[in-house]
Enzyme design. Structure first.
Site, PDB file in Angstrom:
ATOM      1  CB  SER A   1      -0.881   0.020   1.250  1.00  0.00           C
ATOM      2  OG  SER A   1      -1.361   1.339   1.460  1.00  0.00           O
TER       3      SER A   1
ATOM      4  CG  ASP B   1      -4.960   2.334   0.885  1.00  0.00           C
ATOM      5  OD1 ASP B   1      -3.832   2.060   1.321  1.00  0.00           O
ATOM      6  OD2 ASP B   1      -5.822   1.479   0.645  1.00  0.00           O
TER       7      ASP B   1
ATOM      8  CG  ASP C   1      -6.271  -2.841   3.212  1.00  0.00           C
ATOM      9  OD1 ASP C   1      -6.683  -2.057   2.346  1.00  0.00           O
ATOM     10  OD2 ASP C   1      -5.416  -2.516   4.060  1.00  0.00           O
TER      11      ASP C   1
HETATM   12  C1  DX5 Z   1      -6.837   2.072   5.104  1.00  0.00           C
HETATM   13  C2  DX5 Z   1      -5.756   1.397   4.332  1.00  0.00           C
HETATM   14  C3  DX5 Z   1      -4.662   0.715   5.176  1.00  0.00           C
HETATM   15  C4  DX5 Z   1      -3.452   0.387   4.361  1.00  0.00           C
HETATM   16  C5  DX5 Z   1      -2.648  -0.727   4.989  1.00  0.00           C
HETATM   17  O1  DX5 Z   1      -6.915   1.735   6.376  1.00  0.00           O
HETATM   18  O2  DX5 Z   1      -6.346   0.441   3.479  1.00  0.00           O
HETATM   19  O3  DX5 Z   1      -5.230  -0.427   5.705  1.00  0.00           O
HETATM   20  O4  DX5 Z   1      -3.766  -0.005   3.092  1.00  0.00           O
HETATM   21  O5  DX5 Z   1      -1.904  -0.156   5.981  1.00  0.00           O
HETATM   22  P1  DX5 Z   1      -1.098  -1.026   7.051  1.00  0.00           P
HETATM   23  O6  DX5 Z   1      -0.553  -2.244   6.351  1.00  0.00           O
HETATM   24  O7  DX5 Z   1      -0.005  -0.088   7.519  1.00  0.00           O
HETATM   25  O8  DX5 Z   1      -2.076  -1.393   8.117  1.00  0.00           O
END
Ligand code: DX5
Length: 228
Positions: free
Chosen positions: A12, A39, A177
């Protein structure tokens, strides 16, 4: 027995060092990833504001990586085509933000993109099940969406397993995710996740390529460990 498919790690870019984006994208490729996720947050569906279509254009200009636009927005019907026009190879919207998810999945595919539908932690998986024949991705959020670095919600694991069982032999892939690190990647893959979105788990420590490889190895071992 549900077919075992290789686990993919999709970084991400929310957690990437954007001041070094070309280098970070090169490291992602070196780690063997073929997708990145952008995102998209509108400050209304989630309490954060992030990227627009021009950022997808920029990533596509900088790298051959395929781009997945995760729309955490209240009006995905309006903005989804903007991201496809900008080069997004896949668009994932939230079930909570639409009246007719099936229609939007079909529309995204008709526009030439892969299509996915996501549910927040508080949304039951039931709403996803009738859509599995029309979706390339079913996304179970394992954090409350809005920010990187949030803690993985283990309570989501039964939901992951239930959606994986419902998918069965369909082409739809199960994505999770949020909060993916070496420990939670194993738990998520053991529960049936096939695509793991990882922000902090990939970009927080210096060796981006090594982080991706380590996450994939952990997830693959866990998945193989659960298959009779
Ligand atoms: C919104 C996003 C996050 C991101 C992942 O919340 O979708 O979840 O992509 O972030 P990490 O891996 O740092 O939780």
């Amino acid at each position: 027995m549900t077919r075992v498919r290789p686990v993919d790690i999709v970084p991400s870019l929310l957690s990437a060092d954007l001041a070094r984006l070309p280098e970070q994208l090169r490291q992602v490729r070196e780690g063997g990833a073929s997708w990145v996720t952008v995102d998209v947050m509108d400050g209304h569906f989630v309490p954060n504001l992030s990227f627009g279509p021009d950022f997808v254009r920029c990533v596509k200009r900088l790298s051959p990586l395929r781009v997945d636009a995760h729309l955490m927005v209240s009006d995905p019907e309006t903005v989804a085509p903007w991201f496809i026009a900008a080069g997004a190879d896949r668009v994932i919207f939230h079930l909570e933000a639409v009246r007719d998810a099936r229609a939007l999945l079909r529309r995204l595919r008709a526009l030439g993109a892969q299509a996915g539908v996501a549910v927040k932690p508080g949304t039951p998986a039931d709403g996803l099940l009738p859509l599995l024949d029309e979706a390339d991705i079913a996304l179970v959020m394992t954090v409350e969406p809005g920010f990187g670095g949030a803690a993985f919600l283990p309570a989501m694991l039964p939901k992951v397993a239930a959606v994986r069982r419902a998918i069965g032999e369909r082409a739809c892939r199960l994505q999770v995710d949020g909060g993916i690190n070496l420990e939670t990647a194993a738990a998520a893959a053991a529960a049936g996740a096939e695509v793991l979105i990882a922000g902090h788990g990939v970009f927080a420590a210096a060796d981006v390529a090594g982080n991706i490889r380590a996450l994939r190895a952990k997830a693959q071992d866990a998945q193989e460990g659960t298959c009779p």
